[in-house]
Design a protein around this motif. Structure first.
Motif, PDB file in Angstrom:
ATOM      1  N   LEU A   1      92.728  -2.659 103.389  1.00 18.13           N
ATOM      2  CA  LEU A   1      92.203  -1.684 104.051  1.00 18.13           C
ATOM      3  C   LEU A   1      92.164  -1.953 105.289  1.00 18.13           C
ATOM      4  O   LEU A   1      91.643  -3.067 105.959  1.00 18.13           O
ATOM      5  CB  LEU A   1      90.566  -1.365 103.686  1.00 18.13           C
ATOM      6  CG  LEU A   1      90.609  -0.777 102.496  1.00 18.13           C
ATOM      7  CD1 LEU A   1      88.837  -0.701 101.781  1.00 18.13           C
ATOM      8  CD2 LEU A   1      91.055   0.539 102.251  1.00 18.13           C
ATOM      9  N   PRO A   2      92.841  -1.246 106.337  1.00 14.27           N
ATOM     10  CA  PRO A   2      92.483  -1.487 107.750  1.00 14.27           C
ATOM     11  C   PRO A   2      91.219  -1.738 108.359  1.00 14.27           C
ATOM     12  O   PRO A   2      90.181  -1.028 107.573  1.00 14.27           O
ATOM     13  CB  PRO A   2      93.289  -0.112 108.560  1.00 14.27           C
ATOM     14  CG  PRO A   2      94.408   0.223 107.376  1.00 14.27           C
ATOM     15  CD  PRO A   2      93.414   0.192 106.158  1.00 14.27           C
ATOM     16  N   ILE A   3      91.063  -2.193 109.235  1.00 14.56           N
ATOM     17  CA  ILE A   3      89.551  -2.590 110.119  1.00 14.56           C
ATOM     18  C   ILE A   3      88.755  -1.505 109.915  1.00 14.56           C
ATOM     19  O   ILE A   3      87.602  -1.414 109.488  1.00 14.56           O
ATOM     20  CB  ILE A   3      89.627  -3.251 111.251  1.00 14.56           C
ATOM     21  CG1 ILE A   3      90.297  -4.635 111.107  1.00 14.56           C
ATOM     22  CG2 ILE A   3      88.452  -3.637 111.950  1.00 14.56           C
ATOM     23  CD1 ILE A   3      89.660  -5.635 109.948  1.00 14.56           C
TER      24      ILE A   3
ATOM     25  N   ALA B   1      90.576 -10.155 107.457  1.00  5.75           N
ATOM     26  CA  ALA B   1      91.708 -10.012 107.728  1.00  5.75           C
ATOM     27  C   ALA B   1      92.961  -9.790 106.806  1.00  5.75           C
ATOM     28  O   ALA B   1      92.671  -9.888 105.578  1.00  5.75           O
ATOM     29  CB  ALA B   1      92.365 -11.292 108.499  1.00  5.75           C
ATOM     30  N   GLU B   2      93.998  -9.142 107.155  1.00  2.00           N
ATOM     31  CA  GLU B   2      95.030  -9.042 106.213  1.00  2.00           C
ATOM     32  C   GLU B   2      95.627  -9.941 105.595  1.00  2.00           C
ATOM     33  O   GLU B   2      95.815 -10.019 104.224  1.00  2.00           O
ATOM     34  CB  GLU B   2      96.150  -8.240 107.198  1.00  2.00           C
ATOM     35  CG  GLU B   2      97.212  -7.645 105.905  1.00  2.00           C
ATOM     36  CD  GLU B   2      98.283  -6.385 106.656  1.00  2.00           C
ATOM     37  OE1 GLU B   2      98.962  -5.905 105.743  1.00  2.00           O
ATOM     38  OE2 GLU B   2      98.196  -6.446 107.906  1.00  2.00           O
ATOM     39  N   GLU B   3      95.623 -11.236 105.903  1.00  2.00           N
ATOM     40  CA  GLU B   3      96.146 -12.212 105.396  1.00  2.00           C
ATOM     41  C   GLU B   3      95.115 -12.974 104.367  1.00  2.00           C
ATOM     42  O   GLU B   3      95.543 -13.534 103.302  1.00  2.00           O
ATOM     43  CB  GLU B   3      96.698 -13.427 106.346  1.00  2.00           C
ATOM     44  CG  GLU B   3      95.629 -14.150 107.540  1.00  2.00           C
ATOM     45  CD  GLU B   3      95.525 -13.203 108.785  1.00  2.00           C
ATOM     46  OE1 GLU B   3      96.089 -11.955 108.574  1.00  2.00           O
ATOM     47  OE2 GLU B   3      95.295 -13.645 109.815  1.00  2.00           O
TER      48      GLU B   3
ATOM     49  N   SER C   1      87.272  -3.769 118.550  1.00  2.00           N
ATOM     50  CA  SER C   1      88.064  -3.150 117.679  1.00  2.00           C
ATOM     51  C   SER C   1      87.414  -2.792 116.412  1.00  2.00           C
ATOM     52  O   SER C   1      88.079  -2.042 115.557  1.00  2.00           O
ATOM     53  CB  SER C   1      89.292  -4.030 117.257  1.00  2.00           C
ATOM     54  OG  SER C   1      89.119  -5.037 116.649  1.00  2.00           O
ATOM     55  N   SER C   2      86.394  -3.143 116.133  1.00  2.00           N
ATOM     56  CA  SER C   2      85.534  -2.896 114.873  1.00  2.00           C
ATOM     57  C   SER C   2      84.224  -2.363 115.060  1.00  2.00           C
ATOM     58  O   SER C   2      83.298  -2.783 114.141  1.00  2.00           O
ATOM     59  CB  SER C   2      85.589  -4.286 114.095  1.00  2.00           C
ATOM     60  OG  SER C   2      84.911  -5.296 114.707  1.00  2.00           O
TER      61      SER C   2
ATOM     62  N   GLU D   1      80.447  -6.787 113.872  1.00  2.00           N
ATOM     63  CA  GLU D   1      81.573  -8.120 114.390  1.00  2.00           C
ATOM     64  C   GLU D   1      81.770  -8.969 113.294  1.00  2.00           C
ATOM     65  O   GLU D   1      81.101  -9.121 112.338  1.00  2.00           O
ATOM     66  CB  GLU D   1      80.516  -8.909 115.387  1.00  2.00           C
ATOM     67  CG  GLU D   1      79.180  -9.273 114.885  1.00  2.00           C
ATOM     68  CD  GLU D   1      78.094  -9.563 116.264  1.00  2.00           C
ATOM     69  OE1 GLU D   1      78.015 -10.972 116.147  1.00  2.00           O
ATOM     70  OE2 GLU D   1      77.904  -9.011 117.288  1.00  2.00           O
ATOM     71  N   ASN D   2      82.889  -9.737 113.499  1.00  2.00           N
ATOM     72  CA  ASN D   2      83.347 -10.658 112.563  1.00  2.00           C
ATOM     73  C   ASN D   2      82.658 -12.088 112.477  1.00  2.00           C
ATOM     74  O   ASN D   2      82.317 -12.619 113.480  1.00  2.00           O
ATOM     75  CB  ASN D   2      84.786 -10.970 112.304  1.00  2.00           C
ATOM     76  CG  ASN D   2      85.374  -9.420 112.328  1.00  2.00           C
ATOM     77  OD1 ASN D   2      85.018  -8.695 111.520  1.00  2.00           O
ATOM     78  ND2 ASN D   2      86.642  -9.260 112.840  1.00  2.00           N
ATOM     79  N   ARG D   3      82.607 -12.787 111.391  1.00  2.00           N
ATOM     80  CA  ARG D   3      81.832 -14.255 111.477  1.00  2.00           C
ATOM     81  C   ARG D   3      83.131 -15.079 111.294  1.00  2.00           C
ATOM     82  O   ARG D   3      83.848 -14.909 110.141  1.00  2.00           O
ATOM     83  CB  ARG D   3      80.902 -14.395 110.528  1.00  2.00           C
ATOM     84  CG  ARG D   3      80.291 -15.759 110.518  1.00  2.00           C
ATOM     85  CD  ARG D   3      79.159 -15.842 109.599  1.00  2.00           C
ATOM     86  NE  ARG D   3      79.521 -15.711 108.057  1.00  2.00           N
ATOM     87  CZ  ARG D   3      80.107 -16.627 107.495  1.00  2.00           C
ATOM     88  NH1 ARG D   3      80.321 -17.767 107.903  1.00  2.00           N
ATOM     89  NH2 ARG D   3      80.365 -16.369 106.347  1.00  2.00           N
TER      90      ARG D   3
END
Length: 338
Positions: free
Chosen positions: A204-206, A243-245, A320-321, A336-338
């Motif tokens: 799933l994209p961000i 993230a995608e990875e 971006s998110s 926000e990402n951690r």
């Protein structure tokens, strides 16, 4: 936890690991930890003392702080007359000898942004002087400071998502970063309120993850707080994305959390908990991780999976998110990402 993954994983190896199995300076405790020098791939080690002098092999189903992925002998590159490596040299040695061991051990499915980081157990100066040149390569779960956190079960079978249990509060670190788990009564950046499990399927994209997390985290926040008016407390709901990875190796869990309204792009520390005291008991997977991290004599290394090993700007809001405007019936949200 956000970090770049360029080529090789960062290795969580600084000066403290130089004495992990040797109990620090030479002393009477050395014989108590010799069993750890015999640990083989697939075996797990645990310790309680800050100087790691009580390290012992334990069953991987029990709490442990190191899972051995292999061994490396560096005698050919560092003969008897070679000087004892400094921290920078040790990191290079670890990168060259333990990255592939971890990848192979995990059958190529090691999440570069997940909870497991690659690390090493190295001989101390006395053993080095005697000619000992064998390393133990392994995986650890670490806090942002590098302090080892307990892990349960083999990394081969565990979800690698970088999440905390509901009820955990995380400190506000230096340079606008997220720090270690800490007591909620103390100033902290976020209170973790829940974990969302994304379903199997294509990545799933961000922006799509944001849409899912916005809805689910609003529901989680309402239940966790008992419908508290977060806006009145100058608090808001936020969340992490994958993230995608990470998604590709099965890391589909992400945290919902509550933080203070930022000042511009700077996180703001706050105190206390917003959990409803009359709410249902929390469901946790690793209870020891719901308390603050005990300080160590020395940090055990940078906790991020970046080539440089430097902490990322994970505390900075991610432009971006950010989600669409929340509905008037939902808690104020951002992400926000951690």
């Amino acid at each position: 936890m956000v970090g770049a993954f360029v080529g090789a994983f960062a290795l969580l190896m600084l000066s403290a690991f130089t004495s992990v199995l040797a109990g620090g300076p030479v002393g009477t405790k050395r014989e108590l930890v010799n069993a750890a020098y015999e640990a083989a791939a697939g075996e797990c080690l645990n310790w309680e003392k800050p100087d790691l002098s009580d390290a012992q092999k334990v069953d991987c189903s029990a709490a442990h702080k190191f899972e051995v992925t292999g061994t490396a002998d560096i005698t050919s590159a560092y003969p008897a007359e070679a000087p004892f490596p400094n921290a920078e040299a040790w990191e290079k040695i670890a990168q060259e000898n333990c990255t592939q061991a971890a990848t192979t051990y995990m059958s190529g499915k090691l999440d570069p942004q997940g909870k497991y980081g690659i690390s090493t157990l190295n001989p101390d100066e006395t053993r080095w002087a005697s000619g000992y040149r064998q390393l133990r390569c392994g995986l650890q779960v670490t806090a942002p400071s590098g302090a080892a956190l307990p892990s349960y079960g083999s990394a081969k079978t565990q979800d690698q998502s970088n999440v905390y249990d509901p009820g955990v509060c995380v400190a506000l670190g230096e340079n606008n970063t997220v720090g270690d788990p800490i007591e909620c009564a103390k100033p902290h950046a976020f209170e973790i309120i829940g974990v969302v499990q994304h379903p199997e399927g294509a990545y799933l994209p961000i922006e799509q993850q944001d849409a899912v997390m916005s809805e689910k985290c609003a529901e989680v926040a309402n239940e966790y707080t008992g419908g508290a008016d977060l806006k009145a407390k100058n608090l808001l709901v936020t969340w992490d994305t994958r993230a995608e990875e990470s998604w590709a190796v099965g890391s589909r869990k992400a945290n919902c959390k509550i933080g203070a309204v930022p000042q511009g792009e700077n996180l703001v520390a706050w105190e206390g908990s917003v959990r409803n005291p009359d709410g249902a008991p929390l469901t946790t997977s690793n209870p020891p991780q719901t308390t603050s991290v005990r300080p160590q004599d020395e940090p055990t290394g940078a906790p991020l999976h970046s080539e440089s090993g430097k902490p990322s700007e994970s505390g900075s809001p991610s432009e971006s998110s950010k989600p669409d405007k929340p509905s008037s019936s939902s808690p104020t949200t951002t992400t926000e990402n951690r």
